[in-house]
Design a protein around this motif. Structure first.
Motif, PDB file in Angstrom:
ATOM      1  N   ALA A 232       0.855  -1.183   0.000  1.00 22.13           N
ATOM      2  CA  ALA A 232       0.000   0.000   0.000  1.00 22.13           C
ATOM      3  C   ALA A 232       0.896   1.241   0.000  1.00 22.13           C
ATOM      4  O   ALA A 232       1.764   1.386   0.862  1.00 22.13           O
ATOM      5  N   VAL A 233       0.692   2.129  -0.956  1.00 20.68           N
ATOM      6  CA  VAL A 233       1.586   3.271  -1.153  1.00 20.68           C
ATOM      7  C   VAL A 233       0.805   4.570  -0.994  1.00 20.68           C
ATOM      8  O   VAL A 233      -0.308   4.701  -1.523  1.00 20.68           O
ATOM      9  N   ARG A 234       1.410   5.508  -0.283  1.00 19.08           N
ATOM     10  CA  ARG A 234       0.858   6.866  -0.200  1.00 19.08           C
ATOM     11  C   ARG A 234       1.898   7.838  -0.716  1.00 19.08           C
ATOM     12  O   ARG A 234       3.022   7.875  -0.208  1.00 19.08           O
ATOM     13  N   GLU A 235       1.548   8.598  -1.730  1.00 19.80           N
ATOM     14  CA  GLU A 235       2.451   9.594  -2.293  1.00 19.80           C
ATOM     15  C   GLU A 235       2.252  10.925  -1.566  1.00 19.80           C
ATOM     16  O   GLU A 235       1.123  11.361  -1.358  1.00 19.80           O
ATOM     17  N   ILE A 236       3.380  11.562  -1.209  1.00 19.63           N
ATOM     18  CA  ILE A 236       3.327  12.794  -0.411  1.00 19.63           C
ATOM     19  C   ILE A 236       4.159  13.872  -1.100  1.00 19.63           C
ATOM     20  O   ILE A 236       5.357  14.028  -0.819  1.00 19.63           O
ATOM     21  N   PRO A 237       3.560  14.652  -2.006  1.00 13.47           N
ATOM     22  CA  PRO A 237       4.275  15.806  -2.553  1.00 13.47           C
ATOM     23  C   PRO A 237       4.117  16.991  -1.595  1.00 13.47           C
ATOM     24  O   PRO A 237       3.000  17.317  -1.184  1.00 13.47           O
ATOM     25  N   VAL A 238       5.215  17.604  -1.216  1.00 20.03           N
ATOM     26  CA  VAL A 238       5.164  18.676  -0.222  1.00 20.03           C
ATOM     27  C   VAL A 238       6.069  19.828  -0.651  1.00 20.03           C
ATOM     28  O   VAL A 238       7.020  19.645  -1.412  1.00 20.03           O
ATOM     29  N   HIS A 239       5.777  21.001  -0.114  1.00 23.64           N
ATOM     30  CA  HIS A 239       6.621  22.166  -0.339  1.00 23.64           C
ATOM     31  C   HIS A 239       7.563  22.333   0.847  1.00 23.64           C
ATOM     32  O   HIS A 239       7.159  22.174   2.000  1.00 23.64           O
ATOM     33  N   GLY A 240       8.836  22.624   0.576  1.00 26.89           N
ATOM     34  CA  GLY A 240       9.766  22.905   1.657  1.00 26.89           C
ATOM     35  C   GLY A 240      11.081  22.174   1.495  1.00 26.89           C
ATOM     36  O   GLY A 240      11.362  21.557   0.470  1.00 26.89           O
ATOM     37  N   ASN A 241      11.895  22.262   2.548  1.00 23.04           N
ATOM     38  CA  ASN A 241      13.183  21.603   2.571  1.00 23.04           C
ATOM     39  C   ASN A 241      12.991  20.095   2.716  1.00 23.04           C
ATOM     40  O   ASN A 241      12.287  19.635   3.622  1.00 23.04           O
ATOM     41  N   ALA A 242      13.612  19.310   1.827  1.00 25.70           N
ATOM     42  CA  ALA A 242      13.360  17.866   1.796  1.00 25.70           C
ATOM     43  C   ALA A 242      13.745  17.184   3.104  1.00 25.70           C
ATOM     44  O   ALA A 242      12.982  16.368   3.633  1.00 25.70           O
ATOM     45  N   ALA A 243      14.929  17.491   3.631  1.00 27.52           N
ATOM     46  CA  ALA A 243      15.368  16.839   4.865  1.00 27.52           C
ATOM     47  C   ALA A 243      14.436  17.180   6.026  1.00 27.52           C
ATOM     48  O   ALA A 243      14.054  16.307   6.814  1.00 27.52           O
ATOM     49  N   GLU A 244      14.050  18.446   6.134  1.00 27.22           N
ATOM     50  CA  GLU A 244      13.167  18.857   7.226  1.00 27.22           C
ATOM     51  C   GLU A 244      11.807  18.188   7.120  1.00 27.22           C
ATOM     52  O   GLU A 244      11.242  17.737   8.126  1.00 27.22           O
ATOM     53  N   ARG A 245      11.270  18.093   5.912  1.00 20.20           N
ATOM     54  CA  ARG A 245       9.959  17.472   5.752  1.00 20.20           C
ATOM     55  C   ARG A 245      10.020  15.974   6.001  1.00 20.20           C
ATOM     56  O   ARG A 245       9.079  15.374   6.543  1.00 20.20           O
ATOM     57  N   LEU A 246      11.121  15.326   5.634  1.00 22.14           N
ATOM     58  CA  LEU A 246      11.277  13.898   5.924  1.00 22.14           C
ATOM     59  C   LEU A 246      11.391  13.646   7.421  1.00 22.14           C
ATOM     60  O   LEU A 246      10.813  12.692   7.947  1.00 22.14           O
ATOM     61  N   VAL A 247      12.143  14.488   8.124  1.00 24.67           N
ATOM     62  CA  VAL A 247      12.275  14.330   9.575  1.00 24.67           C
ATOM     63  C   VAL A 247      10.916  14.482  10.244  1.00 24.67           C
ATOM     64  O   VAL A 247      10.557  13.701  11.139  1.00 24.67           O
ATOM     65  N   ALA A 248      10.133  15.476   9.821  1.00 28.60           N
ATOM     66  CA  ALA A 248       8.807  15.678  10.408  1.00 28.60           C
ATOM     67  C   ALA A 248       7.892  14.497  10.111  1.00 28.60           C
ATOM     68  O   ALA A 248       7.161  14.019  10.992  1.00 28.60           O
ATOM     69  N   GLU A 249       7.911  14.006   8.886  1.00 28.15           N
ATOM     70  CA  GLU A 249       7.065  12.867   8.525  1.00 28.15           C
ATOM     71  C   GLU A 249       7.501  11.604   9.260  1.00 28.15           C
ATOM     72  O   GLU A 249       6.654  10.767   9.646  1.00 28.15           O
ATOM     73  N   ALA A 250       8.802  11.456   9.489  1.00 32.22           N
ATOM     74  CA  ALA A 250       9.316  10.262  10.168  1.00 32.22           C
ATOM     75  C   ALA A 250       8.826  10.155  11.604  1.00 32.22           C
ATOM     76  O   ALA A 250       8.827   9.058  12.177  1.00 32.22           O
ATOM     77  N   ALA A 251       8.424  11.267  12.193  1.00 32.26           N
ATOM     78  CA  ALA A 251       7.958  11.253  13.585  1.00 32.26           C
ATOM     79  C   ALA A 251       6.510  10.805  13.703  1.00 32.26           C
ATOM     80  O   ALA A 251       5.964  10.790  14.810  1.00 32.26           O
TER      81      ALA A 251
END
Length: 293
Positions: A232-251
């Motif tokens: 099952a896949v969820r695609e997440i296109p987001v605006h902003g800094n990639a590392a910062e958005r990945l860290v936030a999503e990882a939490a």
């Protein structure tokens, strides 16, 4: 024919002990032997033959034997091999990565001095490894979690919507499939050049950039959806800094973060890139960094 392994790098720290549990579970998932490896770092100047060198060898042998024994008891069916080569740790890890499915190291982040794997060795290894490198935090290491990063939770992959993503997606889809968990794929977009300095831009302009990111993300993911229909896949296109958005999503319920780093070298040596570098500092979960062209 060379046998592929999941390779675990030990250094005697709490971080590498936590990484051992993660590596053992991964070896079982992949039905591969676990290579328990402790590098007897070459001192400078070299230690001549004698009691000190013999004691170092004995300690390395005992450390790998003890850890392999603990893991075999905790994870029935796990196959282990033990090695204690002498050398420069980053050089040895880069060499063994060529015959490893993946390499697992402990890490407290680049800013820590605890454990020789936590800083320069981990960074040098990530930059030079031929296989994916997984960095695992110790239990209780902020932001914490189950020892070695528990098996539950989604897999999160970060890709560049404008760059190559096949190797990162191949690793991430397989990791999610082996675990039977959903996969999230995040791609971040930012306004090009000077446009980012003007928050009052025509909304139609920013909407077009967002739509383009979403389109590229879907195109990159589509072939892998077909290859792994059970994921099952969820695609997440987001605006902003990639590392910062990945860290936030990882939490938010993620057990493993997957990112890439280019294999290109400059005159100053290999580099891991800003996204991987940022995640090595701040990712709250085990982090897999996948080399790609």
């Amino acid at each position: 024919m060379t046998t592929r392994h999941v390779t675990l790098g030990l250094d005697g720290s709490d971080e590498s002990a936590a990484a051992a549990d993660w590596a053992a579970r991964e070896a079982l998932l992949r039905d591969l032997p676990l290579r328990v490896l402790l590098v007897r770092a070459i001192p400078e100047p070299p230690v001549p033959p004698g009691p000190r060198r013999a004691a170092l060898s004995a300690w390395a042998e005992d450390r790998t034997r003890t850890e392999a024994g603990r893991l075999s008891l905790r994870y029935p069916g796990l196959r282990t091999v033990r090695e204690q080569p002498a050398g420069i740790p980053a050089d040895v890890f880069a060499e063994v990565s060529a015959e490893s499915e993946l390499l697992v190291l402990g890490s407290r982040g680049l800013g820590s001095v605890r454990g020789f794997l936590a800083g320069s060795v981990a960074q040098a290894t990530v930059a030079r490894a031929h296989c994916p490198v997984v960095l695992v935090r110790a239990a209780g290491d902020p932001p914490g979690g189950e020892r070695g990063g528990g098996p539950g939770g989604d897999v999160l992959a970060g890709i560049d919507p404008l760059g190559p993503a096949a190797d990162v997606l191949a690793f991430a889809f397989r990791a999610a499939e082996l675990r039977g968990v959903p996969l999230r794929v995040l791609a971040a977009w930012q306004l090009p050049g000077p446009y980012g300095l003007y928050p009052g831009l025509d909304p139609g302009f920013t909407d077009a950039e967002a739509a383009e990111c979403a389109r590229r993300l879907s195109e990159a993911v589509a072939p892998w959806r077909d290859k792994h229909p059970a994921v099952a896949v969820r695609e997440i296109p987001v605006h902003g800094n990639a590392a910062e958005r990945l860290v936030a999503e990882a939490a938010t319920g993620v057990a493993l973060v997957v990112a890439g780093r280019r294999t290109r070298r400059s005159r100053l040596g290999a580099h891991i890139g800003p996204v991987a570098h940022g995640l090595m500092h701040h990712a709250p979960t085990p982090l897999a960094i996948v080399p790609h062209d």
